[in-house]
Each structure stands twice: as structure tokens, then as C-alpha cells.
Write a protein that holds these residues in place. Sequence first.
Motif, short mmCIF file in Angstrom:
data_model
loop_
_atom_site.label_atom_id
_atom_site.label_comp_id
_atom_site.label_asym_id
_atom_site.label_seq_id
_atom_site.Cartn_x
_atom_site.Cartn_y
_atom_site.Cartn_z
N PHE A 186 -23.50 -28.97 -28.68
CA PHE A 186 -24.57 -29.78 -28.11
C PHE A 186 -24.91 -30.97 -28.98
CE2 PHE A 186 -29.05 -30.72 -27.17
CZ PHE A 186 -28.97 -30.87 -25.79
N ARG A 191 -25.08 -37.48 -28.13
CA ARG A 191 -26.39 -36.87 -27.94
C ARG A 191 -27.42 -37.43 -28.91
NH1 ARG A 191 -28.44 -34.25 -23.92
NH2 ARG A 191 -26.32 -33.50 -23.64
N LYS A 335 -28.64 -19.89 -12.72
CA LYS A 335 -27.27 -19.54 -13.12
C LYS A 335 -26.74 -18.39 -12.27
CE LYS A 335 -24.65 -17.70 -17.05
NZ LYS A 335 -24.72 -17.23 -18.47
N ALA A 348 -18.84 -23.64 -15.09
CA ALA A 348 -19.69 -23.60 -16.28
C ALA A 348 -19.23 -22.53 -17.25
CB ALA A 348 -21.14 -23.37 -15.88
N VAL A 355 -20.63 -30.82 -22.54
CA VAL A 355 -22.06 -31.12 -22.45
C VAL A 355 -22.25 -32.38 -21.61
CG1 VAL A 355 -24.17 -31.61 -23.73
CG2 VAL A 355 -22.42 -30.13 -24.75
N GLU A 356 -23.00 -32.23 -20.52
CA GLU A 356 -23.30 -33.38 -19.68
C GLU A 356 -24.31 -34.29 -20.37
OE1 GLU A 356 -21.83 -34.09 -16.93
OE2 GLU A 356 -20.76 -32.20 -16.56
N ASP A 358 -27.09 -35.63 -19.34
CA ASP A 358 -28.50 -35.29 -19.13
C ASP A 358 -28.79 -33.82 -19.34
OD1 ASP A 358 -27.05 -34.41 -16.98
OD2 ASP A 358 -28.50 -35.06 -15.45
N GLU A 359 -27.89 -33.11 -19.98
CA GLU A 359 -28.05 -31.68 -20.17
C GLU A 359 -29.00 -31.39 -21.32
OE1 GLU A 359 -24.94 -28.36 -21.66
OE2 GLU A 359 -24.42 -29.30 -19.74
N THR A 360 -29.93 -30.46 -21.11
CA THR A 360 -30.83 -30.04 -22.18
C THR A 360 -30.19 -28.91 -22.98
OG1 THR A 360 -31.96 -28.36 -20.85
CG2 THR A 360 -32.83 -30.62 -20.74
N GLU A 363 -30.19 -25.71 -20.93
CA GLU A 363 -29.11 -25.66 -19.95
C GLU A 363 -27.78 -25.35 -20.63
OE1 GLU A 363 -30.69 -28.85 -16.61
OE2 GLU A 363 -29.80 -29.58 -18.47
N HIS A 364 -27.62 -25.85 -21.84
CA HIS A 364 -26.39 -25.59 -22.59
C HIS A 364 -26.31 -24.11 -23.02
CE1 HIS A 364 -23.03 -26.31 -25.32
NE2 HIS A 364 -23.73 -25.73 -26.28
N LYS A 367 -25.18 -21.13 -20.65
CA LYS A 367 -23.74 -20.97 -20.40
C LYS A 367 -23.17 -19.82 -21.24
CE LYS A 367 -22.98 -25.99 -19.89
NZ LYS A 367 -22.25 -27.12 -20.51
#
Length: 623
Positions: A186, A191, A335, A348, A355-356, A358-360, A363-364, A367
Motif C-alpha cells: 500500500f 500513494r 467483500k 481481488a 493498489v488502486e 483511490d483505494e484506502t 480496502e487494501h 483483501k
Amino acid sequence: MDSLPPGPRYVLRQLPNALAPPAIVYALAFIARDHFNVHPQTWVLALAYALSWPIAFTALVQYHDFANLLRARALGAVLPRAIAHKWPGSIDILQRIFALDKTRYMGHSLFEWEREYGTLFNFRVMFENRILTSEPEHIKVMLSTEFNQYVKGPLLWEQLYTLLGSGVFNSDGDMWKFHRSMTRPFFNRDRITHFDIFDRHADHALNKISARLREGVPVDWQDVVSRFTMDSATEFLFGKDVCSLDAPLPYPSTYTAPIPFSGVSPDVGATSPAGMHPADVFVSAFQGALEATATRGRFLQSWPLFEFWGDKVKRHLKAVDEFIDPIVGDMLRAKAEAKTTGVGGAEAETNKDHVEDDETLLEHLVKFTDDPKMIKDEILNIMLAGRDTTACTLTFAGYALAAYPEVLKRLRAEVLAVVGPTQRPTYDNVREMKYMRAFTNEVLRLWPPVPVNSKCAIRPMTWKSTTPGQPDAYIPPRTRCMYSVLLMHRRKDLWGPDALQFDPDRFLDERVQKYLLPNPFIFLPFNAGPRICLGQQARLLSLYLEFAYNEISFMITRLLQRFSGITLRQDAHPAAVPPPGVERSPYAVDGCERVWMRGHLTTYAKNGLWLEMEEAKYADKEQ
């Protein structure tokens, strides 16, 4: 047994040890009576039972001390020199520390002992060895070269568990590696160079400051930056911030404050104490949990006796849980639904490290696991590390800008030259501002966020002597090894005769070549080694630390764009004025510190840092 309150749980664990000595007396009396026809009188048995505990304890202590002495001799080493004491268990030393803590500089006793005993000594407490060092080579052993031989240890783990659980900063071995593997992807370079979150909350914070200053009232800079870092951290982690900056700023005691907010948000309910703004509930609860956790350290292994019928940290965490649990629960349900419907779930699972934009972090993390407690533990660990250390650094950066006007003038000139009077700073701007980095490093050197830390040796170790001709130091197994960055950062033999002077140029001029480059471990503001480096790159600060530097630099840049002068106003809130033993301490920076540095898990300014600021003139902004 884990469901029991701390006190009963502690007593039950100690029960076998407590029952063993009188059980031995009973067994000996039984043998004497049945096999030798010897019948001890009742008063003799009573005395034997009463004395069995101190005798057994003394014998055990002496046995361990003698065994350690023999092991040290076998290795050609010696135990570090113990601090002199008068009372059993070094109770007199503990009383002295607690007494001086109220009127003297933070770490006063440690500075005194370092001067008397050297950079390595044995702070023996309640008959247990506690080794303290400010020697960079010894710290390097614990944090880098022999990292796997030192752990958090059961005592520290238990003290921190209520707050941090089994997160990355309170775990060892395979669990630590697992948490680190979850977090590391992340913290990539993309980031840490996204400043949108910083910009929104910095603008909000500075607007609050401007509004308060227009009332003619000084502002508590520490309170503002604590809110700024809390809102930034929670939005970064959860995608939703706690809106702590929405609450009114505190007033100094010498000014009359308006009627305090007394409403209760329907979303907060009974958690919100009367008179507290709903936005302050989370912040107040988290701060209370920090302070309650830090208090445990004062009572060493017996801390459960002071929280006998209830976990004091858990009481504070109720409001924190009410904010975090629903967010984590919603994410895990999403999920599960994705797995059920087959929309995005399989992708996922197979591409966890991706890691997208806008991913927090939340959210990471989902997974990797469906365990809500593990996710929450990790989130709170990162929030504590990212929020509190940054807030501490920004607090003392504000003090330095007020205490050293020439430094402020030079730093502001760099900000205006590189970034401009109104433009938003970019990642490249932050990298270009060399004096900003030097200024931040000097703040971190003299006011490190974590002044003392500790590890526990898992087997017998030796530390190389730094004095030629002297034997190495022997470290017994299961010994608490404390290291003080605060002491090390102020050592004149490591930093030069001006070590106690605030001078950012030491990170720019020939002193870098003379002191820092030959021994990089003399500067460890955020700790060092693989534990802290979530995104470690060879020969560079970790990406995680770079993220902290970026946030600090961004806020200071925005501050200096908005304000051209800063004045210290501790007199507006007399409780924030340090006592003479702190302000004029021989260990104070430049011989005089007008801020009262204290510490719980991290350092802070006691009762706040009250400042007045001069708004930059319009013509100044057009330069």
C-alpha cells in the motif's frame, strides 16, 4: 481466562508461584512428622509459612544474579554497571524519578545517569535488570544486525495489547511478517505523493487558526495539528475522517470562552459526554486510551493490580470502536457479497498486491483477511504511528519557528521561492526544499516523537564495548533492553560541541560529513531497522517515513504561506508555562525551553503550545 478483568487474571497467573513456597514448607513439615517423628510447634510453622515467600524470592533473585555472573565470565563479558540504590527493589530510585518528573526536564534522571555511568547502564527495577543505552552501535544491534534476537517481549506486549492488539507495532516473528506483508504494497511512491487529503485538512486547520486570531486570542497549535493529523489519518485509512476540525478550538485560560457546545449528535448518542462536541468524542477517546496505556508502564509487570476490576484502556476505546467497527463491518460484507455474486471477488483475491489510486488502507487490508479484529488492530497501529508522531513533530516545529525568528524567515523565504505565496506544494517542491528537510530533521533530532523505546533479548547476547580495552557487555536472556534516542541525539561526542543548539544547518554543512555519514545510526527520529520500514528501499528512508516527512513539510509550507510571523504566548495559558527546572534545565535546547515537553507513548507539549501569528500581507502574497 482472557475474559477476566486484568486484576483477577494477573492473580491467577501468579497463584502457582505464590503457593509454591508455603507448599514446600507444608511438605517438609509433613516429612518431618511422618518420617522423623519431629513435630514443630505451631508458632514455628506459622513463622516458616510467613518467611517462605521472602526467603524463596531472595533465593530466586540471588540464583539468577549468580547464574548471569557465571555466564558473563564464561563469555569474557560483564553486566552493565547498575545504578546505585539504597532500598530493596530500587524503590528509592522510582520515587525519585516520579518526584522529579513533576518539576524537572523530561528524562532528567536518564541524563544524570548517563553523565555518571556512561552511555550503557543497568537501571535495575524490582530486582529485574533493565539495560539502558544511548550507544548507536548497541541500538543498531537491536534494530538491524541482530533484529531477530530482540522482540517486544511479553511485558510490553501485554501493556499495549488492549490498544494495539496484534498489529504490526505490537507483534513479533511470523505475525509481524504477516502484518508487514499486508501493509507494504500500500505504501508505494504514488500513494505517498498524493497531497489531496493534506490540502483539504490543512486548509481547514489554517482557516480555523485565522478565525481564532481575528478574535485577538492565541491558538493552541498542538491542538490544531493533532486534529489535522487525526482527520488526515482517518480519511487516508478509512476513506472517511472523524471531522475533529469541525469542533471549536479551545481557549486559553486567561480568555473568556463562549458557552461550550452542549448538543449531542444523534449519531454519537450516549458516548458523547455532556458539553463535548461530537467531533471531539473520537479524538478524546483515542487520547484517553493513549494516556491510560502509557500509565501502565509506570507500574511495570504489576500494572493489572491498578486496573483490578476493569481495563481502563478498553473504557476509552468504546467511542473508537463505535466509529471503526461499522466501517470495517460494511467493508467485509461488501467483500462477501462480491464473492457470492462473482463480481470482482475472485480478481481481488488473486491480485492482492495491486493498489488502486483511490483505494484506502482498509480496502487494501480486507483483501488479505476476513478477521475484523486483525484489520482493526492494523489500522490502529498505523494510525498511532502516522498520526501521533507527525502531530508531535509539527507541534515542536511550531515552537521552533516561534523561538527562532531567523529560522522562520529563512524557511519562509525558501517556501516562497520554491512554491510561491499561494500555490499548492507538489512532491517535487517538497524534495527541492533542502532547508525545509534540514529544519524538520533538526526538530526530530532535539524533540524525537519516541524518546525511549525498548526490546527484549530472547537469548544471551553480548554488546561490543565502545571503549578500547574494556570487556563487552553481557545481556542476559529475557532482559528488557531500553534505548533512548533523546539521549543519543543530544550527545556532544556524536553531534559536536553544539549538540544542544538548534541549528538546521548541521544537516547541510560539513557536519554531515563529519558526524552523520560515518555513523548514520546516530539519527533515528522515527526508529530504524526493518520493523518500522514498511516500504523499505535500499539506502533510503522508507516510503512510510517519507510519507510522514511529506505531511509535515506540506503543513509547514501552507502555514508559512499564510503567516509571516509567529510569537510564543504560553503566558496566555499559565498551566503551559514550564517550571524553572524544565525551562532552565542544563539539558534544555539552547539552555532555555519555553515549552513543557512530556511523554506518554509519544512526546507532546504539556497543556498545549499557544501561539500568535501574523497574517502575511497582501503585497507579500503577490511576490
